[in-house]
Scaffold this motif. Structure first.
Motif, PDB file in Angstrom:
ATOM      1  N   THR A 193      29.388  -0.688 -25.187  1.00  0.00           N
ATOM      2  CA  THR A 193      29.539  -0.843 -23.917  1.00  0.00           C
ATOM      3  C   THR A 193      27.951  -0.989 -23.400  1.00  0.00           C
ATOM      4  O   THR A 193      27.085  -0.746 -24.026  1.00  0.00           O
ATOM      5  CB  THR A 193      30.164   0.244 -22.899  1.00  0.00           C
ATOM      6  N   THR A 194      27.843  -1.149 -22.038  1.00  0.00           N
ATOM      7  CA  THR A 194      26.543  -1.041 -21.534  1.00  0.00           C
ATOM      8  C   THR A 194      26.257   0.111 -20.635  1.00  0.00           C
ATOM      9  O   THR A 194      25.544   0.551 -19.551  1.00  0.00           O
ATOM     10  CB  THR A 194      26.282  -2.287 -20.335  1.00  0.00           C
ATOM     11  N   LYS A 195      27.350   1.179 -20.811  1.00  0.00           N
ATOM     12  CA  LYS A 195      27.430   2.295 -20.193  1.00  0.00           C
ATOM     13  C   LYS A 195      26.847   3.512 -20.855  1.00  0.00           C
ATOM     14  O   LYS A 195      26.767   3.718 -21.898  1.00  0.00           O
ATOM     15  CB  LYS A 195      28.699   2.680 -19.697  1.00  0.00           C
ATOM     16  N   THR A 196      26.391   4.609 -19.958  1.00  0.00           N
ATOM     17  CA  THR A 196      25.864   5.751 -20.579  1.00  0.00           C
ATOM     18  C   THR A 196      26.997   6.909 -20.300  1.00  0.00           C
ATOM     19  O   THR A 196      27.303   6.912 -19.147  1.00  0.00           O
ATOM     20  CB  THR A 196      24.613   6.095 -20.080  1.00  0.00           C
ATOM     21  N   GLY A 197      27.262   7.722 -21.208  1.00  0.00           N
ATOM     22  CA  GLY A 197      28.134   8.929 -20.861  1.00  0.00           C
ATOM     23  C   GLY A 197      27.400  10.328 -20.966  1.00  0.00           C
ATOM     24  O   GLY A 197      26.019  10.248 -21.390  1.00  0.00           O
ATOM     25  N   TYR A 198      27.817  11.169 -20.668  1.00  0.00           N
ATOM     26  CA  TYR A 198      27.188  12.556 -20.479  1.00  0.00           C
ATOM     27  C   TYR A 198      28.089  13.699 -21.067  1.00  0.00           C
ATOM     28  O   TYR A 198      29.430  13.476 -20.826  1.00  0.00           O
ATOM     29  CB  TYR A 198      26.853  13.057 -19.038  1.00  0.00           C
ATOM     30  N   LYS A 199      27.435  14.684 -21.876  1.00  0.00           N
ATOM     31  CA  LYS A 199      28.293  15.678 -22.213  1.00  0.00           C
ATOM     32  C   LYS A 199      27.335  16.998 -21.930  1.00  0.00           C
ATOM     33  O   LYS A 199      26.281  16.885 -21.520  1.00  0.00           O
ATOM     34  CB  LYS A 199      28.442  15.563 -23.789  1.00  0.00           C
ATOM     35  N   ARG A 209      22.698  18.081 -18.694  1.00  0.00           N
ATOM     36  CA  ARG A 209      23.713  17.227 -19.337  1.00  0.00           C
ATOM     37  C   ARG A 209      22.699  16.244 -20.188  1.00  0.00           C
ATOM     38  O   ARG A 209      21.645  16.100 -20.069  1.00  0.00           O
ATOM     39  CB  ARG A 209      24.163  16.095 -18.159  1.00  0.00           C
ATOM     40  N   ILE A 210      23.678  15.989 -21.263  1.00  0.00           N
ATOM     41  CA  ILE A 210      22.840  15.302 -22.337  1.00  0.00           C
ATOM     42  C   ILE A 210      23.406  13.749 -22.227  1.00  0.00           C
ATOM     43  O   ILE A 210      24.491  13.714 -22.354  1.00  0.00           O
ATOM     44  CB  ILE A 210      23.185  15.913 -23.995  1.00  0.00           C
ATOM     45  N   GLN A 211      22.294  12.693 -22.331  1.00  0.00           N
ATOM     46  CA  GLN A 211      22.859  11.223 -22.245  1.00  0.00           C
ATOM     47  C   GLN A 211      23.418  11.055 -23.478  1.00  0.00           C
ATOM     48  O   GLN A 211      22.928  11.233 -24.806  1.00  0.00           O
ATOM     49  CB  GLN A 211      21.737  10.427 -21.779  1.00  0.00           C
TER      50      GLN A 211
END
Length: 131
Positions: free
Chosen positions: A49-55, A41-43
């Motif tokens: 936002t203060t969030k991190t997503g993943y792809k 998974r790539i951050q």
């Protein structure tokens, strides 16, 4: 647990009914096959936002074959490739495996086709503690 839950538990696949085939021929020396399919998974920072997503990233597929040694088939397979490579040949080290799980108590049969398998390591030697 409900009766249906117990029935489902009794219908699990048992390992003793698994088999591996190479070129349509049963590999009677194979006693265990295991593996993993893993997706990296790539951050991705989520702007605003203060969030991190993943792809999804690259995938890897690795596994192991455990055999009961009856001859030098697997060692020869790897050494033939290494020798051909040293001589400049383009012989492919890849092979296809078919895994079949046909437990009569499970809900159905399961078949996996593993394409372009490669051997990376073959243990050699012996142990005097083996029966």
């Amino acid at each position: 647990m409900s009766h249906n839950g117990i029935q489902n538990a009794l219908s699990r696949y048992g390992g003793m009914y698994g088999a591996a085939y190479l070129g349509g021929e049963l590999l009677a020396d194979v006693v265990e096959v295991s593996g993993n399919i893993e997706v990296n998974r790539i951050q991705v920072p989520l702007v605003g936002t203060t969030k991190t997503g993943y792809k999804s990233g690259r995938e890897t597929r690795e596994g192991n074959i455990k055999i009961q040694k009856v001859d030098s088939f697997w060692e020869t397979k790897l050494l033939t490739f290494l020798q051909a490579r040293a001589e400049g040949s383009t012989i492919s080290p890849c092979f296809d495996l078919v895994l079949k799980h046909t437990d009569p108590d499970a809900h159905s049969d399961e078949v996996w086709n593993l394409f372009n398998c490669q051997i990376w390591r073959v243990p050699i030697g012996f142990s005097i503690t083996d029966d």
